[in-house]
Write a protein that holds these residues in place. Structure first.
Motif, PDB file in Angstrom:
ATOM      1  N   UNK A  14       0.803  -1.060   0.006  1.00 27.68           N
ATOM      2  CA  UNK A  14       0.001  -0.015   0.207  1.00 27.68           C
ATOM      3  C   UNK A  14       0.866   1.270   0.008  1.00 27.68           C
ATOM      4  N   UNK A  15       0.209   2.500  -0.184  1.00 32.18           N
ATOM      5  CA  UNK A  15       0.715   3.552  -0.170  1.00 32.18           C
ATOM      6  C   UNK A  15       1.628   3.724   0.947  1.00 32.18           C
ATOM      7  N   UNK A  16       2.855   4.470   0.853  1.00 28.21           N
ATOM      8  CA  UNK A  16       3.880   4.567   2.147  1.00 28.21           C
ATOM      9  C   UNK A  16       2.969   5.347   3.207  1.00 28.21           C
ATOM     10  N   UNK A  23      -5.604   2.249   1.867  1.00 28.81           N
ATOM     11  CA  UNK A  23      -4.634   2.908   0.748  1.00 28.81           C
ATOM     12  C   UNK A  23      -5.691   3.078  -0.390  1.00 28.81           C
ATOM     13  N   UNK A  24      -4.924   3.724  -1.402  1.00 29.86           N
ATOM     14  CA  UNK A  24      -5.503   4.023  -2.794  1.00 29.86           C
ATOM     15  C   UNK A  24      -4.504   3.802  -3.754  1.00 29.86           C
ATOM     16  N   UNK A  25      -4.882   2.329  -4.370  1.00 30.80           N
ATOM     17  CA  UNK A  25      -3.988   2.081  -5.454  1.00 30.80           C
ATOM     18  C   UNK A  25      -4.504   2.201  -6.728  1.00 30.80           C
ATOM     19  N   UNK A  26      -5.912   2.166  -6.984  1.00 29.76           N
ATOM     20  CA  UNK A  26      -6.533   2.445  -8.068  1.00 29.76           C
ATOM     21  C   UNK A  26      -7.715   2.897  -8.049  1.00 29.76           C
ATOM     22  N   UNK A  27      -8.043   3.953  -9.018  1.00 26.40           N
ATOM     23  CA  UNK A  27      -9.152   4.907  -8.993  1.00 26.40           C
ATOM     24  C   UNK A  27      -9.952   4.844 -10.312  1.00 26.40           C
ATOM     25  N   UNK A  72      -0.967   8.669  -3.566  1.00 28.78           N
ATOM     26  CA  UNK A  72      -0.176   7.319  -3.968  1.00 28.78           C
ATOM     27  C   UNK A  72      -0.487   6.666  -4.982  1.00 28.78           C
ATOM     28  N   UNK A  73      -1.794   6.925  -5.548  1.00 30.88           N
ATOM     29  CA  UNK A  73      -2.353   6.270  -6.719  1.00 30.88           C
ATOM     30  C   UNK A  73      -1.662   6.480  -7.991  1.00 30.88           C
ATOM     31  N   UNK A  74      -1.729   5.485  -8.643  1.00 34.25           N
ATOM     32  CA  UNK A  74      -0.918   5.516 -10.048  1.00 34.25           C
ATOM     33  C   UNK A  74      -1.601   4.728 -11.090  1.00 34.25           C
ATOM     34  N   UNK A  75      -2.644   4.427 -10.803  1.00 38.27           N
ATOM     35  CA  UNK A  75      -3.546   3.598 -11.696  1.00 38.27           C
ATOM     36  C   UNK A  75      -4.880   4.256 -11.919  1.00 38.27           C
ATOM     37  N   UNK A  76      -5.388   4.420 -13.008  1.00 42.37           N
ATOM     38  CA  UNK A  76      -6.705   5.246 -13.159  1.00 42.37           C
ATOM     39  C   UNK A  76      -7.432   4.673 -14.329  1.00 42.37           C
ATOM     40  N   UNK A 100       0.838  12.430 -14.012  1.00 39.88           N
ATOM     41  CA  UNK A 100       1.782  11.453 -13.851  1.00 39.88           C
ATOM     42  C   UNK A 100       1.462  10.104 -13.773  1.00 39.88           C
ATOM     43  N   UNK A 101       0.098   9.690 -13.745  1.00 40.75           N
ATOM     44  CA  UNK A 101      -0.603   8.389 -13.482  1.00 40.75           C
ATOM     45  C   UNK A 101       0.298   7.349 -14.637  1.00 40.75           C
ATOM     46  N   UNK A 102       0.870   6.247 -14.031  1.00 41.81           N
ATOM     47  CA  UNK A 102       1.602   5.329 -14.680  1.00 41.81           C
ATOM     48  C   UNK A 102       0.482   4.352 -15.541  1.00 41.81           C
TER      49      UNK A 102
END
Length: 369
Positions: A14-16, A23-27, A72-76, A100-102
């Motif tokens: 999860x986000x630091x 956590x928020x990994x995917x939105x 910390x979310x990088x996936x959208x 900057x989303x990956x």
């Protein structure tokens, strides 16, 4: 750097500084509830005139994306309705990339697709996902309730494939027989779609009428306990796109960080984990086509049951380690066996993520491995 479905992978951490359930990994960002189709099973009950709850402005969406990135979310994923019906769709696509989303994916019915979007996707590694209900136009159009929808979707699907744009597709089982479903999957594979899955209708939205049963928590896939969030066009936040009966906040009233760290979302994730996720893991381990049940397998099952019992025995005044340990164990092992449906997180291991929710396959793998 361009990141594909495979490259993006599944976050295992999860986000630091955030515990696993906050956590928020995917939105998912729903850009509109409107859709030019009227699919009989649509879980959002979308149609061409369903925009009465489209409240968020381009500035609102921009703000939500920036807050998500800071968390910390990088996936959208942009979704709807049909996300391309939002007049600011291209602007928001560019904004997401600029932030900057990956991993950025557009979940679209692909009945429309302009050259500007295609070119931008090619240059910036934007991914697409869609649903195809049959290899036969008449059968597909009967589900979407719009003539020519099949022809337009397939034409634009071919355009994406021809341009080398990462694209996934799935067929949703409504009333088709197995042969028809297999034929549709083969049809999509022969078109050049790299990732094709079939999945079941869920009892949400118009799916309640299709299945003749009301929405229930057990209808969820269970993955939404782990770092995922959906923001609808009216600002309401849900654990996932299908969990519309269980709102956890509103981004127009509360900062996204407070929603993600809030007790409402945490409690909902814990409920989904215990009531949906764990039972499905246990069911998949205990039957339905597994290979020889050796003593080793039995030991794994017993250990899984013990872990489940430990998680369920949590009290309101539990110690720090007790509530998080089973969640962390499940994230590191079980998600590898049962990648999240509803195209919510790109997966790196089979079975490939389907386009929408599907019951966990009993023969996928053993979470205890």
């Amino acid at each position: 750097m361009h990141v594909s479905h495979v490259d993006a992978g599944l976050d295992r951490t999860p986000a630091a500084g955030l515990p696993v359930t906050t956590s928020l990994d995917f939105l998912w960002l729903e850009l509109t509830n409107r859709c030019n189709l009227r699919c009989v099973h649509c879980y959002t009950d979308s149609h061409p005139h369903a925009g009465d709850r489209d409240i968020l402005t381009a500035r609102d969406y921009d703000d939500v994306m920036r807050q998500a990135y800071d968390l910390g979310c990088r996936k959208l994923q942009f979704i709807g309705g049909e996300p391309q019906l939002n007049r600011n769709f291209h602007k928001l696509l560019v904004t997401a990339k600029t932030i900057g989303f990956d991993f950025i994916e557009v979940f679209s019915n692909l009945t429309q697709l302009d050259d500007e979007t295609v070119c931008y996707a090619v240059q910036n590694g934007i991914c697409f996902a869609t649903s195809v209900y049959s290899d036969e136009a008449g059968a597909h159009d009967a589900i979407t309730q719009v003539k020519s929808s099949h022809a337009r979707t397939i034409r634009n699907l071919k355009r994406l494939i021809d341009r080398g744009i990462e694209t996934r597709a799935a067929t949703i089982v409504i009333d088709q027989d197995r042969t028809a479903v297999e034929r549709t999957v083969q049809f999509l594979q022969e078109l050049g779609v790299g990732r094709v899955r079939s999945s079941q209708t869920r009892e949400f939205g118009r799916g309640e009428q299709v299945l003749s049963r009301p929405a229930r928590l057990e209808g969820l896939c269970g993955h939404c306990w782990s770092g995922k969030l959906c923001v609808a066009p009216d600002g309401v936040a849900y654990p996932c796109v299908m969990a519309r009966h269980w709102p956890v906040g509103n981004v127009l009233e509360t900062p996204l960080g407070d929603i993600v760290a809030g007790r409402s979302l945490e409690a909902m994730r814990e409920t989904i984990f215990e009531s949906v996720w764990l039972p499905k893991i246990e069911a998949s381990k205990s039957g339905g086509g597994k290979k020889d049940k050796s003593k080793k397998d039995k030991g794994k099952k017993d250990k899984g049951k013990k872990d489940k019992d430990t998680g369920k025995g949590k009290g309101k005044g539990k110690g720090k380690g007790e509530s998080k340990q089973p969640l962390g164990d499940a994230k590191t092992k079980a998600e590898e066996c049962f990648p999240c449906p509803q195209s919510c997180v790109p997966d790196t291991v089979p079975p490939k993520c389907p386009q929408s929710c599907v019951p966990f396959p009993a023969t996928a793998c053993d979470p205890g491995d």
